[in-house]
Design a protein around this motif. Structure first.
Motif, PDB file in Angstrom:
ATOM      1  N   PHE A 153       0.824  -1.215   0.000  1.00 43.02           N
ATOM      2  CA  PHE A 153       0.000   0.000   0.000  1.00 43.02           C
ATOM      3  C   PHE A 153       0.855   1.260   0.000  1.00 43.02           C
ATOM      4  O   PHE A 153       0.417   2.304  -0.489  1.00 43.02           O
ATOM      5  CB  PHE A 153      -0.975  -0.013   1.182  1.00 43.02           C
ATOM      6  CG  PHE A 153      -2.213  -0.813   0.919  1.00 43.02           C
ATOM      7  CD1 PHE A 153      -3.099  -0.425  -0.084  1.00 43.02           C
ATOM      8  CD2 PHE A 153      -2.488  -1.965   1.637  1.00 43.02           C
ATOM      9  CE1 PHE A 153      -4.245  -1.176  -0.345  1.00 43.02           C
ATOM     10  CE2 PHE A 153      -3.627  -2.716   1.377  1.00 43.02           C
ATOM     11  CZ  PHE A 153      -4.507  -2.325   0.379  1.00 43.02           C
ATOM     12  N   LEU A 154       2.067   1.172   0.520  1.00 43.47           N
ATOM     13  CA  LEU A 154       2.977   2.308   0.418  1.00 43.47           C
ATOM     14  C   LEU A 154       3.326   2.574  -1.051  1.00 43.47           C
ATOM     15  O   LEU A 154       3.335   3.731  -1.502  1.00 43.47           O
ATOM     16  CB  LEU A 154       4.257   2.049   1.229  1.00 43.47           C
ATOM     17  CG  LEU A 154       5.323   3.154   1.172  1.00 43.47           C
ATOM     18  CD1 LEU A 154       4.765   4.469   1.723  1.00 43.47           C
ATOM     19  CD2 LEU A 154       6.571   2.735   1.941  1.00 43.47           C
TER      20      LEU A 154
ATOM     21  N   TYR B  32      -6.153   9.827   1.821  1.00 45.23           N
ATOM     22  CA  TYR B  32      -7.610   9.735   1.826  1.00 45.23           C
ATOM     23  C   TYR B  32      -8.115   8.864   0.675  1.00 45.23           C
ATOM     24  O   TYR B  32      -9.018   8.039   0.848  1.00 45.23           O
ATOM     25  CB  TYR B  32      -8.243  11.123   1.689  1.00 45.23           C
ATOM     26  CG  TYR B  32      -8.083  12.032   2.870  1.00 45.23           C
ATOM     27  CD1 TYR B  32      -7.735  11.543   4.136  1.00 45.23           C
ATOM     28  CD2 TYR B  32      -8.283  13.404   2.752  1.00 45.23           C
ATOM     29  CE1 TYR B  32      -7.599  12.385   5.218  1.00 45.23           C
ATOM     30  CE2 TYR B  32      -8.155  14.264   3.822  1.00 45.23           C
ATOM     31  CZ  TYR B  32      -7.802  13.753   5.056  1.00 45.23           C
ATOM     32  OH  TYR B  32      -7.667  14.592   6.121  1.00 45.23           O
ATOM     33  N   TYR B  33      -7.556   9.098  -0.523  1.00 43.27           N
ATOM     34  CA  TYR B  33      -8.009   8.348  -1.696  1.00 43.27           C
ATOM     35  C   TYR B  33      -7.767   6.841  -1.520  1.00 43.27           C
ATOM     36  O   TYR B  33      -8.546   6.016  -1.996  1.00 43.27           O
ATOM     37  CB  TYR B  33      -7.285   8.815  -2.960  1.00 43.27           C
ATOM     38  CG  TYR B  33      -7.337  10.303  -3.206  1.00 43.27           C
ATOM     39  CD1 TYR B  33      -8.505  11.031  -2.993  1.00 43.27           C
ATOM     40  CD2 TYR B  33      -6.214  10.991  -3.664  1.00 43.27           C
ATOM     41  CE1 TYR B  33      -8.550  12.396  -3.209  1.00 43.27           C
ATOM     42  CE2 TYR B  33      -6.249  12.357  -3.891  1.00 43.27           C
ATOM     43  CZ  TYR B  33      -7.414  13.062  -3.653  1.00 43.27           C
ATOM     44  OH  TYR B  33      -7.450  14.411  -3.881  1.00 43.27           O
ATOM     45  N   LEU B  34      -6.679   6.500  -0.825  1.00 41.02           N
ATOM     46  CA  LEU B  34      -6.301   5.100  -0.671  1.00 41.02           C
ATOM     47  C   LEU B  34      -6.983   4.447   0.534  1.00 41.02           C
ATOM     48  O   LEU B  34      -7.031   3.215   0.641  1.00 41.02           O
ATOM     49  CB  LEU B  34      -4.775   4.996  -0.526  1.00 41.02           C
ATOM     50  CG  LEU B  34      -4.137   3.616  -0.652  1.00 41.02           C
ATOM     51  CD1 LEU B  34      -4.504   2.978  -2.001  1.00 41.02           C
ATOM     52  CD2 LEU B  34      -2.619   3.737  -0.521  1.00 41.02           C
ATOM     53  N   LEU B  35      -7.526   5.261   1.414  1.00 37.86           N
ATOM     54  CA  LEU B  35      -8.082   4.742   2.667  1.00 37.86           C
ATOM     55  C   LEU B  35      -9.173   3.681   2.461  1.00 37.86           C
ATOM     56  O   LEU B  35      -9.174   2.661   3.163  1.00 37.86           O
ATOM     57  CB  LEU B  35      -8.613   5.900   3.510  1.00 37.86           C
ATOM     58  CG  LEU B  35      -8.951   5.584   4.972  1.00 37.86           C
ATOM     59  CD1 LEU B  35      -7.728   5.028   5.700  1.00 37.86           C
ATOM     60  CD2 LEU B  35      -9.463   6.843   5.677  1.00 37.86           C
ATOM     61  N   PRO B  36     -10.121   3.855   1.529  1.00 40.78           N
ATOM     62  CA  PRO B  36     -11.139   2.798   1.338  1.00 40.78           C
ATOM     63  C   PRO B  36     -10.527   1.444   0.997  1.00 40.78           C
ATOM     64  O   PRO B  36     -10.980   0.406   1.506  1.00 40.78           O
ATOM     65  CB  PRO B  36     -11.989   3.340   0.183  1.00 40.78           C
ATOM     66  CG  PRO B  36     -11.837   4.814   0.264  1.00 40.78           C
ATOM     67  CD  PRO B  36     -10.419   5.031   0.688  1.00 40.78           C
TER      68      PRO B  36
ATOM     69  N   VAL C 142      -9.033  -0.031   4.165  1.00 41.58           N
ATOM     70  CA  VAL C 142     -10.072  -0.483   5.095  1.00 41.58           C
ATOM     71  C   VAL C 142     -10.704  -1.780   4.609  1.00 41.58           C
ATOM     72  O   VAL C 142     -10.915  -2.726   5.390  1.00 41.58           O
ATOM     73  CB  VAL C 142     -11.140   0.616   5.273  1.00 41.58           C
ATOM     74  CG1 VAL C 142     -12.336   0.072   6.058  1.00 41.58           C
ATOM     75  CG2 VAL C 142     -10.544   1.823   5.988  1.00 41.58           C
ATOM     76  N   VAL C 143     -11.033  -1.849   3.321  1.00 43.21           N
ATOM     77  CA  VAL C 143     -11.657  -3.068   2.775  1.00 43.21           C
ATOM     78  C   VAL C 143     -10.713  -4.255   2.917  1.00 43.21           C
ATOM     79  O   VAL C 143     -11.131  -5.361   3.307  1.00 43.21           O
ATOM     80  CB  VAL C 143     -12.050  -2.859   1.296  1.00 43.21           C
ATOM     81  CG1 VAL C 143     -12.460  -4.180   0.649  1.00 43.21           C
ATOM     82  CG2 VAL C 143     -13.194  -1.847   1.192  1.00 43.21           C
ATOM     83  N   THR C 144      -9.446  -4.056   2.619  1.00 43.31           N
ATOM     84  CA  THR C 144      -8.474  -5.150   2.743  1.00 43.31           C
ATOM     85  C   THR C 144      -8.333  -5.594   4.196  1.00 43.31           C
ATOM     86  O   THR C 144      -8.276  -6.803   4.489  1.00 43.31           O
ATOM     87  CB  THR C 144      -7.108  -4.707   2.185  1.00 43.31           C
ATOM     88  OG1 THR C 144      -7.267  -4.298   0.821  1.00 43.31           O
ATOM     89  CG2 THR C 144      -6.110  -5.848   2.246  1.00 43.31           C
TER      90      THR C 144
ATOM     91  N   VAL D  73      -5.234  -6.296  -4.296  1.00 44.53           N
ATOM     92  CA  VAL D  73      -4.947  -5.999  -5.709  1.00 44.53           C
ATOM     93  C   VAL D  73      -6.138  -5.303  -6.364  1.00 44.53           C
ATOM     94  O   VAL D  73      -5.983  -4.284  -7.047  1.00 44.53           O
ATOM     95  CB  VAL D  73      -4.598  -7.293  -6.480  1.00 44.53           C
ATOM     96  CG1 VAL D  73      -4.588  -7.048  -7.987  1.00 44.53           C
ATOM     97  CG2 VAL D  73      -3.245  -7.817  -6.032  1.00 44.53           C
ATOM     98  N   ILE D  74      -7.349  -5.829  -6.154  1.00 45.45           N
ATOM     99  CA  ILE D  74      -8.537  -5.262  -6.802  1.00 45.45           C
ATOM    100  C   ILE D  74      -8.833  -3.860  -6.267  1.00 45.45           C
ATOM    101  O   ILE D  74      -9.056  -2.917  -7.042  1.00 45.45           O
ATOM    102  CB  ILE D  74      -9.754  -6.188  -6.593  1.00 45.45           C
ATOM    103  CG1 ILE D  74      -9.546  -7.503  -7.347  1.00 45.45           C
ATOM    104  CG2 ILE D  74     -11.030  -5.503  -7.072  1.00 45.45           C
ATOM    105  CD1 ILE D  74     -10.600  -8.553  -7.050  1.00 45.45           C
ATOM    106  N   SER D  75      -8.793  -3.712  -4.940  1.00 42.38           N
ATOM    107  CA  SER D  75      -9.108  -2.398  -4.362  1.00 42.38           C
ATOM    108  C   SER D  75      -8.024  -1.372  -4.703  1.00 42.38           C
ATOM    109  O   SER D  75      -8.325  -0.219  -5.017  1.00 42.38           O
ATOM    110  CB  SER D  75      -9.278  -2.505  -2.847  1.00 42.38           C
ATOM    111  OG  SER D  75      -8.088  -2.971  -2.229  1.00 42.38           O
TER     112      SER D  75
END
Length: 630
Positions: A14-15, A55-59, A62-64, A83-85
């Protein structure tokens, strides 16, 4: 795999995705100009850019994390979700950056409406090459995310990799959030130097902190925004009419993206010749820079911002009501869809579905136009000749990708196709001449279809008792001011269209006075026996009675622009954002800041008139009708 190793793999993945998101977001930020503005805007830009990237990456994070918590040891499910999110996040930010680059806007209510409304996607005019391109781009983003995760996993399992810790990230992000948003709020009450930065950050959210700063003795410097909502009171008085003994037939022809300067002898010889016997208005402004507001304004004779209450109340245009009461035979055609924009729920809301023809069988816009003209002429041929008729057609040939058959080619070289998936601002600049040539050829094909209608009217002696209207929904820009197409700004190329009104027995006229789409209905209503003053149902003028306008209004989804000879002033309408009033000279050249204040002060009476006109057809809270502003 142990939980700590998996955690570190996901953190590193995610980084990397965060860095990709930052790179995509940076495309919309004018870094050089902001840097020149000083240390405060530069610092605000950097902090906000870094913060909003999170912020853009936060969803996706959270889902992962949620899947990881639910699935426990199901590593594949966790990795697939990551990968999908992550891929969807980077894909959306890529599309958002591309949208901003080409059209100067981020995803907004207009874009959501485009996607969600039946016929919206089709209205874009994408090709199979574009569809394949978009699919490949989406596949590429997903593949890139899968590769990134695989590499991170490989290095953590096979090689030594650093252990990442983001222990202080939440508190740091929280402090930064408070800092940048309170800082922006304070600036909006003082210097207003951060507004340009905030507008370049996708989906920047504002807080006013009005009560807090008021307690400190600060007063706002924000320019007033228009708040226009309410229940419709349209028309102001019931429409009164006496049908003429010999009523006129009406043929109303509207073309997509018909730019004002294309009505000339070379590109449109048939229309040019027809206009010689009609009233031609050379300085006509649409009521919008897009189809929705443009067509709405020409049928309702009102500013485009009334679209939303009309849609909410399913209110049709008054002129349609009058024609129905006079037993006009009606048949309407479009080479697009009546459902997008939602004309079947607004201006044509009271028109029976069987009179709205949009089941196009052609493979492209020019074929649909040709087939619909055939159907329109067939309708006229088979009508009851004892009753008047009204027919409307919306042409699609000049809509991007710009459609035409080989016999319509008059401008070369031209692009064979427009692949939206590979378009960029640089590519547009390099190819704008062949792209515009493609447009010219499509307008020439439009003229050929107009010519078929003109020839039919002449052959059947219908010009003695038929009103003919030729008009565009809006214009089309070809990078004259940095953009391509329409829906992005209010420059003349995007909002000026031809306007030709043929009335039997009237002397030919060429007028270079300012006119508007709002003037069409007030010009036609008296000809069908309406006795009300035009102020009862419009903010327009009767062009065949010598009435003249000094200014006009042009709208988009959430803004309205006041236009006169001197200036264009754009204001947000019902906007919750921080967007400020913008202005330019009437010819679209820049207005120096030292002139802006004085000119805006001079135009304050006009701005008051704007507010009156945009609230004229709303009921007051006490239920009484508002007084006409004229």
């Amino acid at each position: 795999m142990t939980a700590p190793i998996q955690n570190n793999i996901l953190k590193t993945y995610f980084l990397l995705t965060y860095v990709a998101v930052l790179a995509l977001v940076s495309d919309s930020i004018p870094v050089a100009s902001i840097f020149q503005d000083g240390l405060i805007p530069t610092g605000f830009m950097l902090i906000t850019w870094l913060l909003y990237g999170l912020y853009y990456l936060l969803p996706a994070i959270v889902v992962t994390a949620l899947v990881k918590f639910i699935s426990k040891k199901n590593t594949r499910a966790v990795y697939a979700t990551a990968v999908i999110s992550g891929g969807l996040t980077t894909l959306v930010m890529y599309a958002n950056a591309k949208l901003f680059s080409l059209y100067g806007m981020f995803f907004n209510g207009f874009i959501l409406n485009l996607v969600a409304t039946p016929g919206g996607i089709e209205s874009l005019g994408g090709s199979s090459a574009s569809d394949v391109g978009f699919a490949l781009i989406a596949l590429g983003f997903m593949s890139a995310q899968a590769l990134a995760l695989w590499l991170v996993h490989y290095f953590y399992i096979k090689k030594s990799a650093p252990q990442l810790s983001f222990k202080f990230l939440p508190i740091t992000a929280l402090v930064a959030t408070v800092f940048v948003h309170m800082g922006f709020a304070l600036d909006s009450y003082t210097t207003n130097q951060l507004n340009v930065v905030a507008q370049a950050i996708p989906f920047y959210q504002t807080v006013s902190a009005r009560g807090f700063f008021k307690s400190l003795g600060l007063t706002t410097k924000r320019e007033a925004k228009l708040k226009l909502k309410g229940k419709l009171n349209y028309p102001l008085n019931p429409i009164q009419f006496k049908q003429p003994a010999k009523p006129y037939n009406i043929i109303w022809l509207t073309s997509e993206s018909w730019r004002a300067d294309t009505l000339n002898e070379k590109i449109m010889p048939n229309s040019w010749e027809f206009a010689k016997g009609a009233a031609r208005f050379t300085r006509n402004y649409s009521t919008g820079n897009g189809t929705r507001m443009g067509v709405f304004g020409m049928f309702t004779a009102m500013p485009g911002n009334y679209w939303f209450p009309f849609l909410e109340e399913r209110r049709g245009a008054a002129i349609i009501d009058v024609l129905q009461q006079q037993q006009y035979q009606m048949s309407f055609y479009t080479s697009a869809k009546f459902s997008y924009p939602e004309f079947d729920k607004t201006i044509f809301a009271h028109v029976p579905a069987e009179q709205l023809h949009d089941k196009n069988k052609g493979a492209s816009g020019w074929e649909n136009d040709r087939n619909n003209v055939t159907d329109l002429l067939s309708f006229i041929d088979q009508r009851d000749k004892s009753k008047p008729f009204f027919t409307f057609m919306f042409f699609e040939s000049p809509h991007a990708r710009y459609y035409f058959p080989p016999e319509s080619v008059i401008a070369t070289p031209y692009r064979d196709d427009l692949n939206y998936a590979t378009l960029s601002k640089t590519a547009l600049r390099d190819n704008i001449v062949p792209i515009k040539n493609r447009y010219i050829n499509s307008v020439h094909h439009l003229d050929m279809q107009y010519g078929r209608i003109f020839d039919y009217l002449k052959q059947h002696q219908l010009l003695d008792n038929t009103i003919v209207i030729l008009i565009g929904d809006h214009g089309e820009e070809f990078m004259e001011h940095g953009f391509w197409g329409h829906n992005s700004t209010f420059v003349d190329q995007q909002v000026r269209t031809p306007l030709v009104i043929y009335k039997p027995g009237s002397a030919p006229l060429v007028s270079d006075q300012m006119t508007s789409h709002m003037d069409v209905v007030p010009t036609i209503m008296p000809l069908i026996g309406v006795s009300n003053p035009s102020s009862d149902y419009s903010t327009g003028y009767n062009l065949l009675a010598g009435e003249k306008r000094t200014h006009t209004y042009i709208s988009d989804w959430d803004k309205v622009t006041y236009v006169d000879d001197d200036v264009k002033i754009t204001q947000p309408v019902n906007a919750k954002s921080f967007a400020l009033m913008t202005s330019s000279r009437g010819d679209d050249t820049a207005l120096p800041s030292d002139e802006r204040k004085g000119l805006l002060q001079q135009k304050q009476p006009a701005m008051l008139q704007l507010v009156q006109d945009l609230s004229k057809f709303f009921k007051k809270k006490d239920g009484h009708r508002p007084a006409p502003p004229r």
